[in-house]
Design an enzyme around this catalytic site. Structure first.
Site, PDB file in Angstrom:
ATOM      1  CE  LYS A 158      -3.466 -23.096  11.667  1.00 53.43           C
ATOM      2  NZ  LYS A 158      -4.879 -23.524  11.601  1.00 53.43           N
TER       3      LYS A 158
ATOM      4  CD  GLU B 101      -3.077 -17.884   6.645  1.00 57.02           C
ATOM      5  OE1 GLU B 101      -2.178 -18.596   7.097  1.00 57.02           O
ATOM      6  OE2 GLU B 101      -4.070 -18.364   6.061  1.00 57.02           O
TER       7      GLU B 101
ATOM      8  NE  ARG C 104      -3.211 -33.789  13.759  1.00 59.03           N
ATOM      9  CZ  ARG C 104      -4.000 -33.783  12.685  1.00 59.03           C
ATOM     10  NH1 ARG C 104      -4.134 -34.885  11.955  1.00 59.03           N
ATOM     11  NH2 ARG C 104      -4.651 -32.704  12.322  1.00 59.03           N
TER      12      ARG C 104
HETATM   13  P1  ADP Z   1      -7.295 -26.010  10.764  1.00 56.40           P
HETATM   14  O1  ADP Z   1      -5.961 -26.271  11.381  1.00 56.40           O
HETATM   15  O2  ADP Z   1      -8.299 -25.435  11.714  1.00 56.40           O
HETATM   16  O3  ADP Z   1      -7.813 -27.164   9.965  1.00 56.40           O
HETATM   17  P2  ADP Z   1      -6.191 -24.705   8.404  1.00 56.40           P
HETATM   18  O4  ADP Z   1      -5.271 -23.552   8.504  1.00 56.40           O
HETATM   19  O5  ADP Z   1      -5.599 -26.034   8.071  1.00 56.40           O
HETATM   20  O6  ADP Z   1      -7.050 -24.801   9.744  1.00 56.40           O
HETATM   21  O7  ADP Z   1      -7.316 -24.380   7.339  1.00 56.40           O
HETATM   22  C1  ADP Z   1      -8.468 -25.188   7.170  1.00 56.40           C
HETATM   23  C2  ADP Z   1      -9.189 -24.761   5.911  1.00 56.40           C
HETATM   24  O8  ADP Z   1      -9.616 -23.403   6.029  1.00 56.40           O
HETATM   25  C3  ADP Z   1      -8.363 -24.809   4.642  1.00 56.40           C
HETATM   26  O9  ADP Z   1      -8.313 -26.077   4.086  1.00 56.40           O
HETATM   27  C4  ADP Z   1      -9.108 -23.812   3.776  1.00 56.40           C
HETATM   28  O10 ADP Z   1     -10.263 -24.379   3.206  1.00 56.40           O
HETATM   29  C5  ADP Z   1      -9.525 -22.757   4.755  1.00 56.40           C
HETATM   30  N1  ADP Z   1      -8.487 -21.692   4.826  1.00 56.40           N
HETATM   31  C6  ADP Z   1      -7.457 -21.611   5.698  1.00 56.40           C
HETATM   32  N2  ADP Z   1      -6.714 -20.510   5.455  1.00 56.40           N
HETATM   33  C7  ADP Z   1      -7.272 -19.882   4.415  1.00 56.40           C
HETATM   34  C8  ADP Z   1      -6.996 -18.676   3.687  1.00 56.40           C
HETATM   35  N3  ADP Z   1      -5.979 -17.877   4.028  1.00 56.40           N
HETATM   36  N4  ADP Z   1      -7.803 -18.359   2.662  1.00 56.40           N
HETATM   37  C9  ADP Z   1      -8.868 -19.119   2.312  1.00 56.40           C
HETATM   38  N5  ADP Z   1      -9.192 -20.252   2.959  1.00 56.40           N
HETATM   39  C10 ADP Z   1      -8.423 -20.642   4.001  1.00 56.40           C
END
Ligand code: ADP
Length: 453
Positions: A116, A200, A290
């Site tokens: 990521k 982030e 995927r």
């Molecule tokens: P994973 O791959 O573990 O699912 P993601 O990066 O897709 O992780 O993020 C999952 C969820 O976490 C997002 O849908 C959001 O709700 C929360 N999230 C991720 N990054 C952020 C961020 N920078 N700020 C606020 N919420 C976040």
């Protein structure tokens, strides 16, 4: 077209893939672990091969046994589903090296997007907005604190190899950061065997909006609109809907960014580009290389079988439609039905299904693998089915989902059925005024349902 496909997965997604193969006249090979012999996917496939013991790393993650099963059965392709080996670049390459088609992107695209923090860097180079954060991964705690202070709190500490909401911790100040960093690192190492971390800015109350992409090897990159997956618990999706309620101009901008993201890694096959939306700003968070759990809601509003398209693309076919042919029809919602008890901190509740009644009717779909007397195994994910509805518009879809959840009966194990029903009746959910903080903010009222005996 392929004549035989091996499905390297279990549960509802394996059943889902087998069904499409049947419509396409393709023979199927199921793999299963020792405890999954009676699983529905094994019963529906033309052939089945046991690949190891119950624990995932001995069976569904056992690359050697799976490849051997594919070769022995004469399967020309492997569909990995989601989870397990679906985003494993090494496995995708191993398939190719053994002369087997991997139904998904090539290993190069998986490794670029799978990490990521690397994916963020690729997006920055492609001028796609990302959440403000570290450039690449962070080396150690000292460097992480320095970068966190530069970005400004709150900060989200994330695992580069992360998924399923694991390896992620929020910190509101420097002292919280130190503990959160170590906890997230340990969790990442245990879950993914990799504790590379990145940072982030924590976006306050965003919406999670993602674009379904389909790309063929002839350079056609299409999007099948977006899904709103903001109804989450602990960063894991609970209810999804399509389309989302974002404004048309924002949708257009995001769709263009999603197309650019795919082109930047020469992406081929189905994938999802995920964004966070805050006001009129959007930020790339990751790409899932995927098929996703929530793909059916997109299928419902566009009348396209995404699994079928994945198979055709892997077999070298050109997409048979273009962007203008993809016409939106109505609204769709999906609820993830889990074997868990929300009132007991969502404790997983595996066990034997006694009785089930599955609602049906116009625009109602239940993707699952459960049947009476089936024993839900404790070794795997607690999702036991997906309740999906399609309505003329959002209001009708909500009413249809409520009626469907009222009718659904699953006895013998605890599920989150009533919890889902409470969300469908929440005034803010109905108005569409929700973001990723919805479940956390409303948890007390969402748990105020009567136990069904
Ligand atoms: P994973 O791959 O573990 O699912 P993601 O990066 O897709 O992780 O993020 C999952 C969820 O976490 C997002 O849908 C959001 O709700 C929360 N999230 C991720 N990054 C952020 C961020 N920078 N700020 C606020 N919420 C976040």
């Amino acid at each position: 077209m392929f004549q035989k496909i091996l499905i390297a997965n279990r549960g509802e997604i394996a059943v889902r893939i087998i069904r499409t193969c049947k419509y396409m006249g393709i023979e199927t090979v199921a793999i299963y672990s020792e405890v999954d012999k009676l699983s529905l996917h094994v019963q529906l496939a033309d052939e089945s091969i046991c690949v190891g013991a119950a624990k995932s790393n001995e069976s569904y993650l056992n690359m050697e046994n799976i490849i051997t099963a594919a070769i022995a059965s004469g399967a020309e392709a492997i569909h990995p589903g989601f989870g397990f080996l679906s985003e494993n670049a090494e496995f995708a390459q191993l398939c190719v090296d053994c002369g087997i088609n991997f139904i998904g992107p090539n290993s190069n695209a998986i490794s670029k997007m799978g990490n990521k923090s690397k994916a963020r860097d690729i997006m920055i180079k492609a001028s796609i907005p990302v959440v403000p954060g570290s450039i690449g991964s962070v080396k150690n705690l000292d460097e992480a604190i320095k970068i966190a202070n530069e970005i400004g709190f709150p900060i989200l500490i994330k695992a580069s190899a992360g998924g399923g909401g694991r390896g992620m911790r929020i910190a509101f100040n420097t002292s919280e950061f130190m503990t959160a960093y170590e906890t997230a690192k340990t969790e990442a190492l245990n879950a993914f065997g990799d504790d590379t971390m990145y940072l982030e800015k924590y976006i306050i109350n965003p919406k999670h909006i993602e674009f379904q992409m389909l790309c063929d090897k002839y350079g056609n990159v299409l999007h099948l609109g977006e899904r709103d997956c903001s109804i989450q618990r602990r960063n894991q999706k609970v209810i999804e809907e399509a389309p989302s309620l974002i404004q048309e101009d924002l949708r257009d901008k995001m769709a263009k960014a999603a197309i650019k993201a795919c082109k930047s890694v020469n992406y081929v096959n189905a994938g999802t580009v995920e964004f966070l939306v805050s006001g009129n700003d959007f930020y790339f968070i990751e790409m899932n290389t995927r098929i996703q759990v929530e793909h059916p809601i997109t299928e419902m509003i566009f009348g396209i079988d995404i699994i079928k398209e994945q198979i055709k693309i892997a077999a070298g076919e050109k997409l048979s439609f273009n962007q203008e042919d993809i016409k939106l029809n109505g609204h769709s919602i999906e609820c993830r039905l889990n074997a868990e008890n929300p009132k007991q901190k969502f404790r997983p509740c595996p066990g034997k299904i006694k009785l089930i009644h599955i609602p049906s009717g116009n625009g109602i779909r239940f993707d699952s693998f459960i049947y009476p007397d089936y024993e839900i195994q404790p070794y795997y994910d607690s999702m036991i089915g997906k309740v999906i509805v399609h309505g003329e518009n959002r209001t009708e879809a909500i009413k249809k989902m409520r009626a469907t959840l009222e009718e659904l009966v699953v006895e013998g194990i605890d599920t989150n059925q009533s919890f889902l029903y409470m969300i469908l009746n929440d005034p803010d959910y109905i108005k569409g005024t929700f973001d990723t903080s919805f479940v956390e903010k409303k948890i007390d009222s969402l748990l105020e349902y009567e136990e069904y005996e």
